[in-house]
Design a protein around this motif. Structure first.
Motif, PDB file in Angstrom:
ATOM      1  N   GLU A   1       0.854  -1.180   0.000  1.00  0.00           N
ATOM      2  CA  GLU A   1       0.000   0.000   0.000  1.00  0.00           C
ATOM      3  C   GLU A   1       0.893   1.233   0.000  1.00  0.00           C
ATOM      4  OE1 GLU A   1      -3.348   0.223  -0.164  1.00  0.00           O
ATOM      5  OE2 GLU A   1      -3.365  -1.955  -0.451  1.00  0.00           O
ATOM      6  N   ILE A   2       0.416   2.306  -0.567  1.00  0.00           N
ATOM      7  CA  ILE A   2       1.217   3.518  -0.633  1.00  0.00           C
ATOM      8  C   ILE A   2       0.349   4.727  -0.308  1.00  0.00           C
ATOM      9  CG2 ILE A   2       0.827   3.884  -3.115  1.00  0.00           C
ATOM     10  CD1 ILE A   2       3.803   4.847  -3.224  1.00  0.00           C
ATOM     11  N   ASN A   3       0.898   5.659   0.442  1.00  0.00           N
ATOM     12  CA  ASN A   3       0.223   6.913   0.767  1.00  0.00           C
ATOM     13  C   ASN A   3       0.578   7.922  -0.326  1.00  0.00           C
ATOM     14  OD1 ASN A   3      -0.192   9.629   1.827  1.00  0.00           O
ATOM     15  ND2 ASN A   3      -0.508   8.682   3.827  1.00  0.00           N
TER      16      ASN A   3
ATOM     17  N   LEU B   1       4.117  11.929  -2.905  1.00  0.00           N
ATOM     18  CA  LEU B   1       4.303  13.060  -3.810  1.00  0.00           C
ATOM     19  C   LEU B   1       4.892  14.287  -3.127  1.00  0.00           C
ATOM     20  CD1 LEU B   1       0.994  12.902  -5.893  1.00  0.00           C
ATOM     21  CD2 LEU B   1       3.279  12.231  -6.654  1.00  0.00           C
ATOM     22  N   THR B   2       4.600  14.484  -1.843  1.00  0.00           N
ATOM     23  CA  THR B   2       4.972  15.754  -1.212  1.00  0.00           C
ATOM     24  C   THR B   2       5.972  15.635  -0.071  1.00  0.00           C
ATOM     25  OG1 THR B   2       3.186  15.779   0.447  1.00  0.00           O
ATOM     26  CG2 THR B   2       2.648  16.591  -1.758  1.00  0.00           C
ATOM     27  N   VAL B   3       6.339  14.426   0.314  1.00  0.00           N
ATOM     28  CA  VAL B   3       7.306  14.232   1.404  1.00  0.00           C
ATOM     29  C   VAL B   3       8.486  13.374   0.953  1.00  0.00           C
ATOM     30  CG1 VAL B   3       7.694  13.354   3.738  1.00  0.00           C
ATOM     31  CG2 VAL B   3       5.526  14.496   3.180  1.00  0.00           C
ATOM     32  N   ASP B   4       8.188  12.241   0.339  1.00  0.00           N
ATOM     33  CA  ASP B   4       9.226  11.321  -0.128  1.00  0.00           C
ATOM     34  C   ASP B   4      10.119  12.004  -1.172  1.00  0.00           C
ATOM     35  OD1 ASP B   4      10.092   8.300  -0.450  1.00  0.00           O
ATOM     36  OD2 ASP B   4       9.879   9.128  -2.464  1.00  0.00           O
TER      37      ASP B   4
ATOM     38  N   SER C   1      14.591  12.697  -6.469  1.00  0.00           N
ATOM     39  CA  SER C   1      14.677  14.152  -6.438  1.00  0.00           C
ATOM     40  C   SER C   1      15.827  14.683  -7.284  1.00  0.00           C
ATOM     41  CB  SER C   1      14.825  14.660  -4.993  1.00  0.00           C
ATOM     42  OG  SER C   1      15.994  14.129  -4.394  1.00  0.00           O
ATOM     43  N   GLU C   2      16.719  13.781  -7.711  1.00  0.00           N
ATOM     44  CA  GLU C   2      17.810  14.209  -8.602  1.00  0.00           C
ATOM     45  C   GLU C   2      17.322  14.408 -10.034  1.00  0.00           C
ATOM     46  OE1 GLU C   2      17.496   9.788  -9.077  1.00  0.00           O
ATOM     47  OE2 GLU C   2      17.386  11.212  -7.401  1.00  0.00           O
ATOM     48  N   LYS C   3      16.101  13.954 -10.326  1.00  0.00           N
ATOM     49  CA  LYS C   3      15.538  14.081 -11.672  1.00  0.00           C
ATOM     50  C   LYS C   3      14.704  15.365 -11.775  1.00  0.00           C
ATOM     51  CE  LYS C   3      14.886   9.035 -12.088  1.00  0.00           C
ATOM     52  NZ  LYS C   3      15.805   8.742 -13.193  1.00  0.00           N
ATOM     53  N   ASP C   4      14.838  16.089 -12.860  1.00  0.00           N
ATOM     54  CA  ASP C   4      14.035  17.292 -13.073  1.00  0.00           C
ATOM     55  C   ASP C   4      12.547  16.959 -13.177  1.00  0.00           C
ATOM     56  OD1 ASP C   4      16.273  18.912 -13.033  1.00  0.00           O
ATOM     57  OD2 ASP C   4      16.526  18.873 -15.213  1.00  0.00           O
ATOM     58  N   ASP C   5      12.258  15.763 -13.682  1.00  0.00           N
ATOM     59  CA  ASP C   5      10.870  15.336 -13.844  1.00  0.00           C
ATOM     60  C   ASP C   5      10.441  14.390 -12.723  1.00  0.00           C
ATOM     61  OD1 ASP C   5      12.490  13.243 -14.606  1.00  0.00           O
ATOM     62  OD2 ASP C   5      11.301  12.683 -16.362  1.00  0.00           O
ATOM     63  N   MET C   6      10.922  14.647 -11.517  1.00  0.00           N
ATOM     64  CA  MET C   6      10.629  13.770 -10.377  1.00  0.00           C
ATOM     65  C   MET C   6       9.130  13.497 -10.221  1.00  0.00           C
ATOM     66  SD  MET C   6      11.191  14.406  -6.272  1.00  0.00           S
ATOM     67  CE  MET C   6      10.004  15.754  -6.240  1.00  0.00           C
ATOM     68  N   LEU C   7       8.301  14.526 -10.288  1.00  0.00           N
ATOM     69  CA  LEU C   7       6.871  14.332 -10.049  1.00  0.00           C
ATOM     70  C   LEU C   7       6.214  13.534 -11.168  1.00  0.00           C
ATOM     71  CD1 LEU C   7       5.969  17.823  -8.572  1.00  0.00           C
ATOM     72  CD2 LEU C   7       6.005  15.632  -7.352  1.00  0.00           C
TER      73      LEU C   7
ATOM     74  N   ILE D   1       8.864  22.445  -4.157  1.00  0.00           N
ATOM     75  CA  ILE D   1      10.178  23.097  -4.065  1.00  0.00           C
ATOM     76  C   ILE D   1      10.966  22.439  -2.936  1.00  0.00           C
ATOM     77  CG2 ILE D   1      11.417  25.271  -3.836  1.00  0.00           C
ATOM     78  CD1 ILE D   1       8.804  26.724  -4.426  1.00  0.00           C
ATOM     79  N   ILE D   2      12.163  21.973  -3.257  1.00  0.00           N
ATOM     80  CA  ILE D   2      13.049  21.367  -2.264  1.00  0.00           C
ATOM     81  C   ILE D   2      14.337  22.178  -2.234  1.00  0.00           C
ATOM     82  CG2 ILE D   2      14.340  19.307  -1.562  1.00  0.00           C
ATOM     83  CD1 ILE D   2      12.290  17.605  -2.994  1.00  0.00           C
ATOM     84  N   SER D   3      14.732  22.631  -1.065  1.00  0.00           N
ATOM     85  CA  SER D   3      15.930  23.455  -0.947  1.00  0.00           C
ATOM     86  C   SER D   3      17.196  22.613  -1.013  1.00  0.00           C
ATOM     87  CB  SER D   3      15.911  24.236   0.371  1.00  0.00           C
ATOM     88  OG  SER D   3      15.957  23.354   1.471  1.00  0.00           O
TER      89      SER D   3
END
Length: 245
Positions: free
Chosen positions: A199-201, A206-209, A213-219, A243-245
């Motif tokens: 199961e996945i939340n 989408l907003t925490v994991d 994140s190294e990919k420009d198209d992460m989402l 946005i991830i700092s």
């Protein structure tokens, strides 16, 4: 700092995606991000969200030109900058409404707009209507019982009265990991047989994991994984900016 975004038509919609998003810079120091969701029961509901995005782009471009010419610009707080953007946005909408003789029902869209000042390291989020915000792990859901306070309702209103009535504002002093999304984020359903038994939340994924994140198209990558591995797709149109700092 990296900015990711994705826009996807809902599985229950066939002709047009009624959501839209915008990412830009308001002058040298401010990042502006916005997600819009057109009203399904309105007239040509994709038009309003797209129009708001185009106007925001115009406002940001004009701000860059003004800063270049004027040179000596007084620094404003994030809320002061956001207020100016909204005032310009509503003025432009009013002009377009009158020029094209547009009905109010053609301007119904929600708006979640984020402004972050990179110098001051401060920001603000304003939600007009419903949607989702995750600021550094603190989630806020704006729910208005399927009767959102659409931006188009306020085009002819006195601006100060309108702005002072807005209560869905969040100020923040640190940007670590922030997401804004339309309410399509709440509509993911299993529409095909999942390959994974886990199961996945969806919201956490989408907003925490931070996987990929190294990919420009992460989402986009995450959305494909939700569909291919877990059979999950949004039934309503969905736009998200992270946005991830």
């Amino acid at each position: 700092m990296r900015i990711y975004s994705s826009l996807q038509i809902g599985d229950y919609h066939q002709n047009n995606c009624e959501d839209h998003l915008f990412i830009g810079e308001y002058g040298k120091n401010n990042i502006v991000c916005a997600v819009m969701d057109g009203c399904t029961t309105a007239l040509e509901s994709q038009f309003a969200s797209l129009l708001v995005g185009k106007i925001l782009k115009k406002i940001c471009l004009e701000k860059g030109y003004k800063e270049f010419i004027e040179k000596n610009n007084q620094p404003l707080s994030p809320e002061e900058s956001l207020k100016l953007i909204l005032q310009d946005l509503l003025n432009e909408l009013k002009i377009i409404k009158n020029q094209l003789m547009i009905d109010e029902k053609e301007l119904l869209t929600t708006l979640i707009i984020l402004l972050f000042d990179k110098d001051q390291q401060k920001g603000i989020v304003l939600a007009i209507g419903d949607g989702f915000v995750n600021i550094n792990g603190k989630i806020t859901e704006f729910e208005q019982d399927n009767k959102p306070d659409y931006l188009g309702f306020h085009v002819s209103e006195d601006f100060e009265t309108f702005y002072n009535s807005q209560k869905q504002k969040i100020k923040f002093n640190l940007l670590e990991d922030i997401s804004i999304a339309t309410d399509g984020i709440f509509t993911f359903e299993k529409l095909s047989a999942p390959k994974s038994k886990e199961e996945i939340n969806v919201i956490q994924f989408l907003t925490v994991d931070k996987t990929s994140s190294e990919k420009d198209d992460m989402l986009d990558f995450k959305l494909k994984r939700l569909e291919n591995e877990f059979g999950l797709k949004p039934t309503d149109d969905f736009s998200i900016i992270r946005i991830i700092s």
